[in-house]
Design a protein around this motif. Sequence first.
Motif, PDB file in Angstrom:
ATOM      1  N   ASP A 211       0.843  -1.205   0.000  1.00 15.33           N
ATOM      2  CA  ASP A 211       0.000   0.000   0.000  1.00 15.33           C
ATOM      3  C   ASP A 211       0.871   1.245   0.000  1.00 15.33           C
ATOM      4  OD1 ASP A 211      -2.977  -0.952   0.599  1.00 15.33           O
ATOM      5  OD2 ASP A 211      -1.559  -2.237   1.687  1.00 15.33           O
ATOM      6  N   VAL A 227      -2.922  -0.159  -3.978  1.00 15.98           N
ATOM      7  CA  VAL A 227      -3.769  -0.648  -2.897  1.00 15.98           C
ATOM      8  C   VAL A 227      -3.770  -2.168  -2.963  1.00 15.98           C
ATOM      9  CG1 VAL A 227      -6.111  -0.651  -1.934  1.00 15.98           C
ATOM     10  CG2 VAL A 227      -5.215   1.430  -3.023  1.00 15.98           C
ATOM     11  N   PRO A 323      -1.979   4.857   3.357  1.00 18.58           N
ATOM     12  CA  PRO A 323      -0.846   4.138   2.768  1.00 18.58           C
ATOM     13  C   PRO A 323       0.305   4.021   3.759  1.00 18.58           C
ATOM     14  CG  PRO A 323      -0.862   6.396   1.991  1.00 18.58           C
ATOM     15  CD  PRO A 323      -2.089   6.234   2.849  1.00 18.58           C
TER      16      PRO A 323
END
Length: 392
Positions: A211, A227, A323
């Motif tokens: 991520d 992702v 993230p």
Amino acid sequence: MSTDTPGSQSSLHRANLERVLRAVRMAGSLTQAEIARGTGLSAATVSNIVRELKESGTVVVADTSSGGRRARSVSLSGDAGIVVGIDFGHTHLRVAVGNLAHRVLAEESAPIDVDVSAQQGFDRAEAMVERLLTQAGFRSDKVIGVGLGVPGPIDVETGALGSTAILPGWTGIAPGRELAERLGMPVHVDNDANLGALGELVWGAGRGLSDLAYIKVASGVGAGLVVNGQIYRGPGGTAGEIGHITLDEAGPVCRCGNRGCLETFVGSRYLLSLLAPTLGQDLSLPRVVELAQQGDLGCRRVIADAGRQIGTGVATLCNLLNPRRVILGGDLAEAGELVLAPIRDSVARYAIPSAARQLSVVPGTLGGRAEVLGALALVMSEMGESGALGRA
Ligand SMILES: [Zn+2]
């Protein structure tokens, strides 16, 4: 769902095989234990599949050590196929030829004129691909696919560059289809920010992560979002347009038609306009970065302010996607801590503390090569099982 008929057994086997191949393709090389962890398959299944792939010449297995213990590393065979990457930028064209074992075999870049017509650009790309394949010692029938990067959003339905593209002579042209016809090879197209993200994920500052966001700050500002290990594009292919987050409703008019977008405060044209009264018109962003590193206070201030603004965008991104890492690329990333520290300050100020705590903001490690290497990775990520086995 039935799994006891021979047909579904074999389709399950093919699906497992493809999972193993994909994991190895994207990592370059993995131990069998890492493959099992990454795919969720049992050690016995992985072991059987690896044996089968080794016998067909698709993978090579070598002895290595992992955490002090002996292990066997699996990578794709170097002659299992060749991939080509092409990166069209605002002022450059880069081409790379690599193999599925993640070795870059030949690479070249050349400046191009911003006003070059699309056809001239394709002519040059075609010639470079042919030259580099010869240099690497491969015929074009060994090429599994071509990854093509363009500096703007691609319309998912038509494959054409959107009207906001930075190359004005390209509006309405479908570069993937055009190049596929010329080269006689399958071509996968994506925008430069997504390719930068893939490049850093596979070869650079994002290795081993699932991520992350890659933020490219140059003429425009865009983000490539990874992702769960995959690029997130959204149904229309426009995910990651971080440059058009509104910072000031009454701000300058943006090329997208809105006002006060992030890009209007950090894009190179704006930054250069701030410095023109003191440093003149004949300035470029790389030169501003160079002057800042030499201690020019005006250049330092402009870069720091841009960092703060980028940081507000990163904070929003951080709150939405959480993230693990944000990787900065593009010309402004060359400023290093001069831009990174203000970005981190803004993230600390505006992001939710729990999301900000887990985030690291780092410069890309691939520099201007991120996109062309990402174009190679794009082919590896998009190709199916047939691509890897059919050419073996
Ligand atoms: Zn905008």
